[in-house]
Scaffold this motif. Structure first.
Motif, PDB file in Angstrom:
ATOM      1  N   ASN A   1      15.654   6.841  -1.691  1.00  0.00           N
ATOM      2  CA  ASN A   1      15.975   6.958  -0.264  1.00  0.00           C
ATOM      3  C   ASN A   1      14.905   7.754   0.469  1.00  0.00           C
ATOM      4  OD1 ASN A   1      17.541   8.774   2.010  1.00  0.00           O
ATOM      5  ND2 ASN A   1      18.308   6.688   1.928  1.00  0.00           N
ATOM      6  N   HIS A   2      14.476   8.851  -0.129  1.00  0.00           N
ATOM      7  CA  HIS A   2      13.426   9.669   0.487  1.00  0.00           C
ATOM      8  C   HIS A   2      12.130   8.865   0.611  1.00  0.00           C
ATOM      9  CE1 HIS A   2      10.991  13.156   1.476  1.00  0.00           C
ATOM     10  NE2 HIS A   2      10.171  12.833   0.493  1.00  0.00           N
ATOM     11  N   LYS A   3      11.788   8.120  -0.432  1.00  0.00           N
ATOM     12  CA  LYS A   3      10.562   7.323  -0.403  1.00  0.00           C
ATOM     13  C   LYS A   3      10.660   6.201   0.629  1.00  0.00           C
ATOM     14  CE  LYS A   3       8.580   9.687  -3.632  1.00  0.00           C
ATOM     15  NZ  LYS A   3       7.494  10.635  -3.256  1.00  0.00           N
ATOM     16  N   LEU A   4      11.843   5.588   0.723  1.00  0.00           N
ATOM     17  CA  LEU A   4      12.017   4.493   1.675  1.00  0.00           C
ATOM     18  C   LEU A   4      11.913   4.971   3.123  1.00  0.00           C
ATOM     19  CD1 LEU A   4      14.865   2.432  -0.013  1.00  0.00           C
ATOM     20  CD2 LEU A   4      12.535   1.653   0.438  1.00  0.00           C
TER      21      LEU A   4
ATOM     22  N   GLU B   1       0.820  -1.205   0.000  1.00  0.00           N
ATOM     23  CA  GLU B   1       0.000   0.000   0.000  1.00  0.00           C
ATOM     24  C   GLU B   1       0.858   1.260   0.000  1.00  0.00           C
ATOM     25  OE1 GLU B   1      -3.311   2.295   2.792  1.00  0.00           O
ATOM     26  OE2 GLU B   1      -3.124   0.119   2.881  1.00  0.00           O
ATOM     27  N   TRP B   2       1.938   1.260   0.796  1.00  0.00           N
ATOM     28  CA  TRP B   2       2.770   2.464   0.879  1.00  0.00           C
ATOM     29  C   TRP B   2       3.610   2.686  -0.368  1.00  0.00           C
ATOM     30  CZ3 TRP B   2       2.638   6.688   3.791  1.00  0.00           C
ATOM     31  CH2 TRP B   2       1.781   6.665   4.891  1.00  0.00           C
ATOM     32  N   PHE B   3       3.964   1.613  -1.067  1.00  0.00           N
ATOM     33  CA  PHE B   3       4.615   1.809  -2.366  1.00  0.00           C
ATOM     34  C   PHE B   3       3.650   2.518  -3.311  1.00  0.00           C
ATOM     35  CE2 PHE B   3       8.304  -0.994  -1.697  1.00  0.00           C
ATOM     36  CZ  PHE B   3       9.231  -0.332  -2.485  1.00  0.00           C
ATOM     37  N   GLY B   4       2.393   2.096  -3.309  1.00  0.00           N
ATOM     38  CA  GLY B   4       1.387   2.748  -4.152  1.00  0.00           C
ATOM     39  C   GLY B   4       1.165   4.196  -3.774  1.00  0.00           C
TER      40      GLY B   4
ATOM     41  N   ILE C   1       8.241   4.957   3.656  1.00  0.00           N
ATOM     42  CA  ILE C   1       7.691   3.597   3.627  1.00  0.00           C
ATOM     43  C   ILE C   1       8.096   2.830   4.883  1.00  0.00           C
ATOM     44  CG2 ILE C   1       7.788   1.376   2.426  1.00  0.00           C
ATOM     45  CD1 ILE C   1       8.122   3.038  -0.195  1.00  0.00           C
ATOM     46  N   VAL C   2       9.390   2.862   5.205  1.00  0.00           N
ATOM     47  CA  VAL C   2       9.872   2.147   6.391  1.00  0.00           C
ATOM     48  C   VAL C   2       9.275   2.752   7.664  1.00  0.00           C
ATOM     49  CG1 VAL C   2      11.919   1.594   7.775  1.00  0.00           C
ATOM     50  CG2 VAL C   2      12.004   1.384   5.285  1.00  0.00           C
TER      51      VAL C   2
ATOM     52  N   MET D   1      10.352  -7.829   2.046  1.00  0.00           N
ATOM     53  CA  MET D   1       9.035  -7.452   1.519  1.00  0.00           C
ATOM     54  C   MET D   1       9.126  -6.199   0.652  1.00  0.00           C
ATOM     55  SD  MET D   1       6.661  -8.106   4.842  1.00  0.00           S
ATOM     56  CE  MET D   1       6.539  -9.717   5.613  1.00  0.00           C
ATOM     57  N   ILE D   2       9.923  -5.247   1.083  1.00  0.00           N
ATOM     58  CA  ILE D   2      10.126  -4.032   0.290  1.00  0.00           C
ATOM     59  C   ILE D   2      10.714  -4.397  -1.072  1.00  0.00           C
ATOM     60  CG2 ILE D   2      11.595  -1.972   0.120  1.00  0.00           C
ATOM     61  CD1 ILE D   2      11.162  -1.605   3.156  1.00  0.00           C
TER      62      ILE D   2
END
Length: 517
Positions: free
Chosen positions: A176-179, A158-161, A182-183, A473-474
């Motif tokens: 990196n910013h997105k991770l 869901e957070w990737f989307g 997400i993390v 999973m990521i």
């Protein structure tokens, strides 16, 4: 000339020589005493040619990795000293001594004592020493992963989307910013529950606390040790971190107080997250400790830092490696699809364990670019002596040169080549030889004297099973959703940024993502 005058004249002529001789004698005696009484005096110092401890400290801040490699190369089976940003003397020991060191009790070798200095807790106020936290991770979180993994996987998807753009065509993304987001959100789902973790207020706290803490730590690292007690508390980075701690308490206070009220009113339906587990375990007689909002907020921030920092660094390193060699993505994507087909499309614990090539790729990522050049940091609280006769006094800090060991050709053949299937093949070879335990040592989460990212011994990272599952999973979700490559004009993997003993993937770089058809 009278006798008295003669004596006075001789004394005036000879006194400087006598004093000089006596002074030299005293210096020799004092040096002999110090050398005899100080068991670390004869331990060689890396960077001796630099001339002074301050120059060696500056060299450490600029190129610590090189200093560890130099020391390990010259004193591989022994010990050497490194002048670091810490106030205590730092002694680096061969990994061959780890079996001895890990058996020593905490009142001899202190994990918390070393972290206190490394993270400058007098100024950063990082929460350490709460035994309830690692206990809760080992007894509540890790056993719950079998139940929680499908939920974590859905949260990752869901957070990737949410975070990545449509990517219908090749799209530039700062991964990196997105991770970080997400993390932060996925970890928060387990830490405080979905409703809280999905709020921007919580995400801002979780992500920026980690960023502010590392900025403050590095700022204090850069100060001369004798100056820190006078100025460290007033520097902008430390002041920003203090403000972040206050805002975190303001966020956590109503959550904690609400749960405490519900418990007092007899509500037996408790939230299923780490905050509740921590409140329960801290309230037990075994871990009778402060249940104040401040303490619980500090514990949560410590968990957030541990989860976000290493997980984001390792994941970003993995994405940079994938982008630099598209054939890796094809190989890993095939394995992920095959495993999911065997597990009804669900990333269960068993499915994650079956992804042996993914596991190997991630372990090689940690070997090749560990987050620090050193590991197994412990402060000596009581003097002791190793089996080889080397004595250590109280007050020194011991380390193992993690990066140098991971690049030793006697430990890993062809160590400067990134081999994504290195540990996959090592596991296969060990199994074929009937060495089941040896095969297990080559897994991503396994503790080994040769790959020390997760530490070693009883104070090794207790959350590594959660972190490993989250990273897998990521990676799996990203590979099933996107093609990944370097941006136009970039031909090689982005080099990591080195600072002090740390290593991090460049957070300013971007990769190209395109949604799979």
């Amino acid at each position: 000339m009278s006798g008295i005058q003669t004596i006075a004249k001789l004394a005036s002529e000879k006194l400087p020589l006598v004093l000089s001789t006596v002074g030299a004698f005293l210096v020799v005696v004092i040096l002999q005493y110090l050398l005899k009484g100080n068991p670390i005096a004869k331990i060689p110092i890396v960077g001796q040619h630099l001339g002074s401890d301050e120059k060696r400290r500056q060299a450490f801040l600029m190129r610590a990795r090189d200093l560890y490699v130099e020391g390990y190369t010259n004193f591989k089976n022994g010990v050497f000293r490194v002048i670091t940003a810490q106030e205590s003397n730092v002694i680096v020991v061969s990994p061959s001594f780890l079996p001895e060191l890990k058996s020593l009790p905490d009142d001899v070798l202190s994990f918390d004592g070393a972290i206190s200095e490394t993270m400058h807790v007098d100024y950063t106020h990082l929460q350490i020493g709460n035994k309830a936290v690692p206990h809760m991770i080992k007894t509540s979180l890790t056993p719950a992963l079998v139940r929680l993994n499908p939920t974590i996987s859905e949260e990752v998807k869901e957070w990737f989307g949410r975070e990545l753009p449509p990517c219908d065509n090749w799209t530039s993304v700062n991964i990196n910013h997105k991770l970080l987001r997400i993390v932060g959100a996925v970890s928060g789902r387990i830490f405080v529950g979905a409703d809280i973790a999905r709020s921007e207020e919580y995400l801002d706290m979780a992500i920026n606390y980690t960023v502010d803490l590392m900025k403050a730590r590095h700022a204090v690292d850069g100060m001369k040790p004798w100056l820190r007690p006078f100025k460290a508390n007033s520097i902008p980075e430390v002041q920003q971190l203090k403000a972040r701690l206050k805002s975190a308490e303001a966020i956590m206070r109503p959550i904690v107080e609400s749960r405490q009220r519900e418990a007092a009113e007899g509500n037996t339906e408790k939230p299923d997250d780490m905050l509740q587990w921590l409140m329960d375990v801290q309230g037990s007689t075994k871990f009778a400790s402060n249940l104040s909002t401040e303490r619980l907020a500090a514990d949560q921030l410590g968990l957030t830092f541990a989860a976000i920092h290493t997980t984001t660094l390792t994941s970003t390193n993995a994405f940079y490696n994938l982008a630099a060699d598209p054939s890796l993505a094809d190989m890993l994507r095939t394995e992920i699809r095959t495993v999911l087909a065997e597990h009804n499309g669900i990333l269960t614990s068993q499915a994650l364990q079956s992804m042996k090539k993914v596991d190997s790729f991630l372990k090689e990522t940690m070997r090749f670019d560990p987050v620090a050049a050193n590991s197994f940091q412990r402060k000596v609280l009581r003097p002791f002596t190793l089996s080889n006769g080397q004595a250590f006094p109280a007050g020194v800090i011991l380390e193992v040169p993690a990066h140098a060991v991971s690049r030793d050709p006697e430990v890993f053949p062809d160590p400067d080549r990134f081999d994504p299937l290195r540990f996959y093949h090592l596991r296969q070879q060990a199994r074929e030889a009937g060495h089941v335990e040896a095969a297990a040592q080559h897994q991503f989460v396994s503790l080994s004297p040769s790959v020390l990212t997760f530490g070693y011994g009883r104070h090794a990272c207790p959350g590594r099973f959660f972190a490993a599952n989250e990273i897998k999973m990521i990676l799996a979700n990203a590979l099933l959703m996107y093609e990944i490559r370097l941006v136009e004009g970039v031909k090689e993997r982005y080099p990591n940024i080195l600072f002090g003993s740390g290593s991090m993937p460049d957070p300013t770089k971007e990769l190209l993502f395109k949604k799979l058809v």
